[in-house]
Scaffold this motif. Structure first.
Motif, PDB file in Angstrom:
ATOM      1  N   ASP A   1       0.831  -1.205   0.000  1.00 22.95           N
ATOM      2  CA  ASP A   1       0.000   0.000   0.000  1.00 22.95           C
ATOM      3  C   ASP A   1       0.861   1.248   0.000  1.00 22.95           C
ATOM      4  OD1 ASP A   1      -2.424  -1.469   0.161  1.00 22.95           O
ATOM      5  OD2 ASP A   1      -2.100  -1.735   2.319  1.00 22.95           O
ATOM      6  N   PRO A   2       0.311   2.369  -0.501  1.00 26.41           N
ATOM      7  CA  PRO A   2       1.048   3.640  -0.448  1.00 26.41           C
ATOM      8  C   PRO A   2       0.949   4.266   0.944  1.00 26.41           C
ATOM      9  CG  PRO A   2      -1.096   4.002  -1.426  1.00 26.41           C
ATOM     10  CD  PRO A   2      -1.010   2.522  -1.151  1.00 26.41           C
ATOM     11  N   ILE A   3       1.728   5.305   1.193  1.00 27.57           N
ATOM     12  CA  ILE A   3       1.578   6.079   2.420  1.00 27.57           C
ATOM     13  C   ILE A   3       0.998   7.447   2.055  1.00 27.57           C
ATOM     14  CG2 ILE A   3       3.457   4.934   3.643  1.00 27.57           C
ATOM     15  CD1 ILE A   3       5.176   7.449   3.093  1.00 27.57           C
ATOM     16  N   THR A   4       0.354   8.077   3.024  1.00 28.11           N
ATOM     17  CA  THR A   4      -0.265   9.385   2.827  1.00 28.11           C
ATOM     18  C   THR A   4       0.673  10.462   3.352  1.00 28.11           C
ATOM     19  OG1 THR A   4      -2.469   8.429   3.046  1.00 28.11           O
ATOM     20  CG2 THR A   4      -2.271  10.809   3.356  1.00 28.11           C
ATOM     21  N   LEU A   5       1.005  11.422   2.508  1.00 31.23           N
ATOM     22  CA  LEU A   5       2.015  12.408   2.877  1.00 31.23           C
ATOM     23  C   LEU A   5       1.489  13.608   3.662  1.00 31.23           C
ATOM     24  CD1 LEU A   5       4.529  12.882  -0.084  1.00 31.23           C
ATOM     25  CD2 LEU A   5       4.834  11.645   2.069  1.00 31.23           C
ATOM     26  N   ARG A   6       0.206  13.898   3.558  1.00 32.94           N
ATOM     27  CA  ARG A   6      -0.279  15.178   4.079  1.00 32.94           C
ATOM     28  C   ARG A   6       0.131  15.431   5.534  1.00 32.94           C
ATOM     29  NH1 ARG A   6      -6.408  16.591   5.551  1.00 32.94           N
ATOM     30  NH2 ARG A   6      -5.990  18.495   6.702  1.00 32.94           N
ATOM     31  N   PHE A   7      -0.172  14.518   6.415  1.00 35.24           N
ATOM     32  CA  PHE A   7       0.122  14.755   7.824  1.00 35.24           C
ATOM     33  C   PHE A   7       1.604  14.578   8.128  1.00 35.24           C
ATOM     34  CE2 PHE A   7      -4.444  13.677   7.951  1.00 35.24           C
ATOM     35  CZ  PHE A   7      -4.895  14.890   8.444  1.00 35.24           C
TER      36      PHE A   7
ATOM     37  N   ALA B   1       3.074  29.256   9.247  1.00 37.45           N
ATOM     38  CA  ALA B   1       3.864  28.412   8.359  1.00 37.45           C
ATOM     39  C   ALA B   1       3.228  27.057   8.114  1.00 37.45           C
ATOM     40  CB  ALA B   1       5.263  28.214   8.957  1.00 37.45           C
ATOM     41  N   GLN B   2       2.274  26.680   8.940  1.00 38.18           N
ATOM     42  CA  GLN B   2       1.850  25.290   8.986  1.00 38.18           C
ATOM     43  C   GLN B   2       1.084  24.832   7.748  1.00 38.18           C
ATOM     44  OE1 GLN B   2      -0.354  24.374  12.514  1.00 38.18           O
ATOM     45  NE2 GLN B   2       0.426  22.307  12.578  1.00 38.18           N
ATOM     46  N   ASP B   3      -0.104  25.336   7.539  1.00 35.34           N
ATOM     47  CA  ASP B   3      -0.968  24.809   6.492  1.00 35.34           C
ATOM     48  C   ASP B   3      -0.545  25.222   5.092  1.00 35.34           C
ATOM     49  OD1 ASP B   3      -2.788  23.333   8.095  1.00 35.34           O
ATOM     50  OD2 ASP B   3      -3.691  25.196   8.766  1.00 35.34           O
ATOM     51  N   ALA B   4      -0.139  26.489   4.924  1.00 28.89           N
ATOM     52  CA  ALA B   4       0.237  26.957   3.586  1.00 28.89           C
ATOM     53  C   ALA B   4       1.460  26.216   3.070  1.00 28.89           C
ATOM     54  CB  ALA B   4       0.492  28.462   3.615  1.00 28.89           C
ATOM     55  N   SER B   5       2.461  26.042   3.920  1.00 28.98           N
ATOM     56  CA  SER B   5       3.672  25.342   3.504  1.00 28.98           C
ATOM     57  C   SER B   5       3.381  23.875   3.209  1.00 28.98           C
ATOM     58  CB  SER B   5       4.737  25.461   4.599  1.00 28.98           C
ATOM     59  OG  SER B   5       5.950  24.886   4.175  1.00 28.98           O
ATOM     60  N   THR B   6       2.541  23.267   4.013  1.00 35.57           N
ATOM     61  CA  THR B   6       2.144  21.874   3.762  1.00 35.57           C
ATOM     62  C   THR B   6       1.493  21.738   2.399  1.00 35.57           C
ATOM     63  OG1 THR B   6       1.838  21.415   6.120  1.00 35.57           O
ATOM     64  CG2 THR B   6       0.678  19.986   4.570  1.00 35.57           C
ATOM     65  N   SER B   7       0.607  22.658   2.080  1.00 32.94           N
ATOM     66  CA  SER B   7      -0.069  22.645   0.783  1.00 32.94           C
ATOM     67  C   SER B   7       0.935  22.680  -0.366  1.00 32.94           C
ATOM     68  CB  SER B   7      -1.013  23.853   0.689  1.00 32.94           C
ATOM     69  OG  SER B   7      -1.518  23.999  -0.615  1.00 32.94           O
ATOM     70  N   SER B   8       1.883  23.608  -0.307  1.00 36.37           N
ATOM     71  CA  SER B   8       2.846  23.769  -1.409  1.00 36.37           C
ATOM     72  C   SER B   8       3.719  22.538  -1.573  1.00 36.37           C
ATOM     73  CB  SER B   8       3.716  25.001  -1.169  1.00 36.37           C
ATOM     74  OG  SER B   8       2.946  26.175  -1.246  1.00 36.37           O
ATOM     75  N   LEU B   9       4.164  21.946  -0.479  1.00 36.03           N
ATOM     76  CA  LEU B   9       5.021  20.770  -0.573  1.00 36.03           C
ATOM     77  C   LEU B   9       4.267  19.575  -1.157  1.00 36.03           C
ATOM     78  CD1 LEU B   9       6.913  22.573   1.082  1.00 36.03           C
ATOM     79  CD2 LEU B   9       7.460  20.596   2.505  1.00 36.03           C
ATOM     80  N   LEU B  10       3.007  19.427  -0.791  1.00 36.59           N
ATOM     81  CA  LEU B  10       2.205  18.319  -1.346  1.00 36.59           C
ATOM     82  C   LEU B  10       1.990  18.485  -2.841  1.00 36.59           C
ATOM     83  CD1 LEU B  10      -0.514  17.912   1.437  1.00 36.59           C
ATOM     84  CD2 LEU B  10       1.455  16.433   1.032  1.00 36.59           C
ATOM     85  N   TRP B  11       1.663  19.713  -3.264  1.00 38.93           N
ATOM     86  CA  TRP B  11       1.460  19.952  -4.684  1.00 38.93           C
ATOM     87  C   TRP B  11       2.769  19.800  -5.460  1.00 38.93           C
ATOM     88  CZ3 TRP B  11      -2.989  19.289  -6.616  1.00 38.93           C
ATOM     89  CH2 TRP B  11      -4.148  19.665  -5.939  1.00 38.93           C
ATOM     90  N   ALA B  12       3.883  20.148  -4.839  1.00 43.75           N
ATOM     91  CA  ALA B  12       5.185  19.967  -5.504  1.00 43.75           C
ATOM     92  C   ALA B  12       5.413  18.491  -5.820  1.00 43.75           C
ATOM     93  CB  ALA B  12       6.311  20.509  -4.616  1.00 43.75           C
ATOM     94  N   VAL B  13       5.135  17.617  -4.860  1.00 46.89           N
ATOM     95  CA  VAL B  13       5.302  16.176  -5.074  1.00 46.89           C
ATOM     96  C   VAL B  13       4.375  15.700  -6.192  1.00 46.89           C
ATOM     97  CG1 VAL B  13       4.999  13.898  -4.039  1.00 46.89           C
ATOM     98  CG2 VAL B  13       6.062  15.735  -2.706  1.00 46.89           C
ATOM     99  N   SER B  14       3.125  16.108  -6.140  1.00 45.43           N
ATOM    100  CA  SER B  14       2.147  15.654  -7.132  1.00 45.43           C
ATOM    101  C   SER B  14       2.478  16.160  -8.532  1.00 45.43           C
ATOM    102  CB  SER B  14       0.752  16.125  -6.720  1.00 45.43           C
ATOM    103  OG  SER B  14      -0.208  15.644  -7.623  1.00 45.43           O
ATOM    104  N   LEU B  15       2.841  17.428  -8.634  1.00 50.58           N
ATOM    105  CA  LEU B  15       3.113  18.026  -9.944  1.00 50.58           C
ATOM    106  C   LEU B  15       4.417  17.505 -10.548  1.00 50.58           C
ATOM    107  CD1 LEU B  15       1.951  21.645  -9.098  1.00 50.58           C
ATOM    108  CD2 LEU B  15       0.924  20.138 -10.810  1.00 50.58           C
ATOM    109  N   LEU B  16       5.410  17.262  -9.724  1.00 46.71           N
ATOM    110  CA  LEU B  16       6.667  16.704 -10.244  1.00 46.71           C
ATOM    111  C   LEU B  16       6.443  15.273 -10.732  1.00 46.71           C
ATOM    112  CD1 LEU B  16       9.128  18.125  -7.588  1.00 46.71           C
ATOM    113  CD2 LEU B  16       9.218  18.574 -10.044  1.00 46.71           C
TER     114      LEU B  16
END
Length: 475
Positions: A180-186, A277-292
């Motif tokens: 199974d995959p792991i979930t990155l958000r948290f 720093a918490q939620d906004a930075s988390t959002s950008s890092l998740l989208w970076a992984v998905s978009l790359l």
């Protein structure tokens, strides 16, 4: 006896029923007239539910709600749309020029920045978000040294050690979770702040204690910075270093001692930085992984660039100078933020009737939502495409369409830590792509936008991870 009394009361009220119903209908009609009067020619639903308005859709499917507001705004040359939620008239602003008008008028006689819906309860009234005027300018001036190139370079070393520790942990978790995959958000959220979601939910209970702790940190940092030739090693040090320098300059010039921010106030502002720093930075890092993952040609160029500048086998950290040479990786970071602006909207409340255009005045009490997300898709060439090259030296779309790039807001309350946020994102991209092989667990709609409250992939970014480098840096 009690049942008899109840029957008597009901019987006595029955003749009043038509009047009570008439009063209720009259109040509902007044509410509808009030909404239509405020709406005027603005596109929006012609009829809204009493009191609730469109709150049900907003709660059940916020993405659909804001997509509809965007579609309504696009349908009219006005550049905005209206709605009604829980007794409040709201205005969604898509047009960049109008959004700038809101951002430029944050002051007691125009607009108040709402920020977090429980912001004042969490952070208190005397907070950077809610400050205006000279006091706000002075505080931002004192904060500025925390985000100079020298300061950012210092933070880079601290960030890498944390990132490296978490990446190693993610690899262990991914290996244990197979097939199974792991979930990155948290996991990403914990990495960014090294706190859990529970802390944020119970933050109000811990605010005073945490602020007191940070105040002690500031006091000790100030004492250390007063020692000759002491070099700052963290954000608090840079702040205290500047404060100590101001006091020294005043003493040498025999001038009155400047009004500096107290340790307690600094503790409160540091608390703000932690949560900002918490939620906004988390959002950008998740989208970076998905978009790359969905743009392998971009991923390959990032890996080539980083490999030419830094190697994990060197057993050394990426320096600030090396990070600054990663031009393409920086462009990727900026494009991630443009393409998926994490703080999609910045709510304000109108303190007075405000003339937005020649034909429309925002009524007092309206909650106004300038859309940073929508602005970031205006002006840019082929804006719906993920294209880091738009920020290259040749195309320079970051300069040409600077007014549209509202991911960090604008005006006096523009995000004070935007350079730190971008540096953190670029550093993460460089390390993640170099050290880790990753593959998205793609399902239908996995990359649809979900509001949480910033935006992230709907599946919380499920991935498979494996080690890419020969070995991790030994630091």
């Amino acid at each position: 006896m009690s049942s008899l009394l109840n029957k008597m009361m009901i019987t006595s009220l029955l003749p009043l029923t038509p009047y009570l119903l008439s009063l209720l209908l009259f109040l509902l009609l007044l509410e509808q007239i009030s909404y239509l009067t405020k709406k005027r020619t603005a596109p929006g639903p012609p009829v809204v539910l009493p009191f609730l308005g469109n709150a049900i859709l907003l709660v059940r499917n916020p993405t659909c709600f804001w997509d509809r507001q965007s579609a309504l705004a696009k349908s009219s040359p006005l550049g905005f749309s209206s709605n009604y939620v829980i007794g409040k008239f709201i205005l969604f602003i898509r047009d960049t020029h109008l959004s700038h008008k809101i951002f430029a008028n944050v002051r007691p006689d125009a607009f108040a920045l709402v920020g977090h819906p429980f912001g004042k309860k969490l952070f208190g009234d005397h907070n950077l978000i809610y400050m205006t005027g000279q006091e706000h300018k002075d505080l931002r001036r004192r904060i500025a040294p925390n985000f100079t190139p020298k300061a950012l370079s210092t933070y880079t070393a601290l960030q890498q050690i944390i990132i490296l520790h978490h990446l190693q942990n993610w690899l262990r978790l991914s290996s244990q979770a197979l097939p199974d995959p792991i979930t990155l958000r948290f996991l990403v959220r914990d990495m960014n702040l090294e706190t859990s979601q529970t802390v944020f939910r119970n933050a109000r209970l811990a605010v005073r204690r945490l602020v007191e702790t940070l105040s002690v940190c500031a006091e000790r940092s100030k004492a250390r910075m007063e020692i000759a030739n002491s070099e700052p090693t963290c954000l608090i040090d840079f702040w205290m270093h500047e404060t100590v320098q101001e006091l020294r300059n005043a003493a040498q010039a025999s001038s009155p001692e400047p009004a500096v921010v107290s340790e307690v106030e600094i503790g409160a502002h540091l608390f703000d930085f932690l949560f900002a720093a918490q939620d906004a930075s988390t959002s950008s890092l998740l989208w970076a992984v998905s978009l790359l993952d969905s743009h392998p040609e971009v991923l390959e160029k990032v890996r080539e660039e980083v490999a030419g500048i830094w190697s994990p086998e060197s057993d050394s950290l990426i320096t600030g100078e090396q990070l600054s040479r990663m031009k393409y990786t920086h462009a990727v970071g900026r494009e991630v933020v443009r393409y998926r602006a994490p703080a999609t909207m910045v709510p304000h409340i109108a303190a007075v009737d405000f003339p937005l255009t020649e034909t429309y005045t925002i009524p007092k009490g309206t909650i106004v939502f300038p859309s940073a997300y929508e602005s970031c898709f205006q002006g840019f060439s082929d804006p719906e495409s993920f294209d880091p090259d738009r920020f290259s030296d040749e195309r320079q779309e970051d300069r040409i369409y600077k007014r549209n790039y509202l991911a960090f807001g604008a005006g006096a309350h523009q995000c004070v830590g935007q350079r730190y946020a971008l540096n953190h994102l670029v550093l993460f991209i460089a390390m993640f792509c170099t050290l880790i092989n990753f593959k998205r667990h793609r399902t239908d709609g996995c990359d649809d936008i979900e509001f949480v409250p910033t935006i992230c992939p709907k599946d919380d970014c499920k991935v498979f991870l494996s080690q890419r480098c020969t070995r991790f840096p030994s630091l």
